[in-house]
Design an enzyme around this catalytic site. Sequence first.
Site, PDB file in Angstrom:
ATOM      1  CB  THR A 181      -3.575   5.648  -1.497  1.00 37.55           C
ATOM      2  OG1 THR A 181      -2.341   5.200  -2.012  1.00 37.55           O
ATOM      3  CG2 THR A 181      -4.305   4.463  -0.929  1.00 37.55           C
ATOM      4  CG  ASP A 212       0.665   0.480   0.464  1.00 30.39           C
ATOM      5  OD1 ASP A 212       0.918   0.992  -0.648  1.00 30.39           O
ATOM      6  OD2 ASP A 212      -0.083   1.020   1.300  1.00 30.39           O
ATOM      7  N   GLY A 231       0.992   6.750   0.364  1.00 31.16           N
ATOM      8  CA  GLY A 231       2.404   7.072   0.159  1.00 31.16           C
ATOM      9  C   GLY A 231       3.035   6.019  -0.729  1.00 31.16           C
ATOM     10  N   GLY A 233       4.203   2.684  -1.705  1.00 32.39           N
ATOM     11  CA  GLY A 233       3.817   1.369  -1.200  1.00 32.39           C
ATOM     12  C   GLY A 233       4.972   0.591  -0.608  1.00 32.39           C
TER      13      GLY A 233
HETATM   14  N1  GLY Z   1       0.318   3.398  -1.679  1.00 33.47           N
HETATM   15  C1  GLY Z   1      -0.071   3.089  -3.000  1.00 33.47           C
HETATM   16  C2  GLY Z   1       0.948   2.379  -3.764  1.00 33.47           C
HETATM   17  O1  GLY Z   1       2.129   2.597  -3.620  1.00 33.47           O
HETATM   18  O2  GLY Z   1       0.575   1.566  -4.570  1.00 33.47           O
END
Ligand code: GLY
Length: 318
Positions: A181, A212, A231, A233
Amino acid sequence: MTATRQVQPKLIIHGGAGSSLKSKEDVAGVRQELHQIVQQVYELLLAGESATVAVVQGCKLLEDNPRFNAGTGSVLQSDGQIRMSASLMDGERQRFSGVINVSGVKNPIELAYFLQKEEDRVLSDYGSAQLARELQLPLYDPLTDLRLQEWLEERKNNFAKKMAAVIAERPSGQDNARRGTIGVVALDKQGRISAGTSTGGKGLERIGRVSDSAMPAGNYANAFAGVSCTGIGEDIIDECLAAKVVIRVTDGLSLFEAMEKSMKEAKQNGRDLGAIAIDYRGSIVFGKTSEVLLAAYHDGTKIGDSLQWPEGKLVSGV
Ligand code: GLY
């Protein structure tokens, strides 16, 4: 709180979290690229740009860098397609906007920025595509050869891995399951805080899965603090991490205490995640339960990063 005071701008950015980078070259390369982006965005803050404009620009630079899992260089989902999500939160106005699972655009954060001034501020795939057309954004393919290669390798293994790699690296045979991310949190000269987060998702996920990154769990800000998460989501959503840290600061904890407490809980719950944060006093903090967090910051006097810290840290402030 009204933002009328003049303060030293602060900035922190991240390019994902996960297990350690494979080689010294990868560490050096990521460090150099993160530091360059911090320098460019910090200059905007010094020139008097708002935290929101700086965050959008920082996210764009990270989205445009093919190493990171957002914009160009996004990972492929289980069906081999790229769907990206991004959100922006203007802390002074406590206003959230975002797009979920958008395809065919270069900078999802630009759509989130446009939506800041709209009544309907969070759009899913179909609405995001409509908006991109309305804004006459050129069609753009964010696919890179490395990400395609990773997906093809995974297909050979019948998608045995849970997630794609956090940054695009040359395959080495070593397990490189990571979580990518990008995110930016800024405090501007007028004391305003904004946070932005953008992602290609976990990689290899089920069609329609929602990240997330375009939820207040993964990206949140108010007049007291701003947080961007990275991390897995689902782990971030279950902890409601960004909003939790911000509310703890709002209710009187220091930014460091809020991050430390939230990370302790996340660790106890077996989560795999990281977060960057800034508060109204100018404190800069990062925290993580994952092995590595690719974060870099400018505290007003120097640029530093999180690449060599085993634990989360109060970078500067109280
Ligand atoms: N944190 C990015 C995802 O899991 O989509």
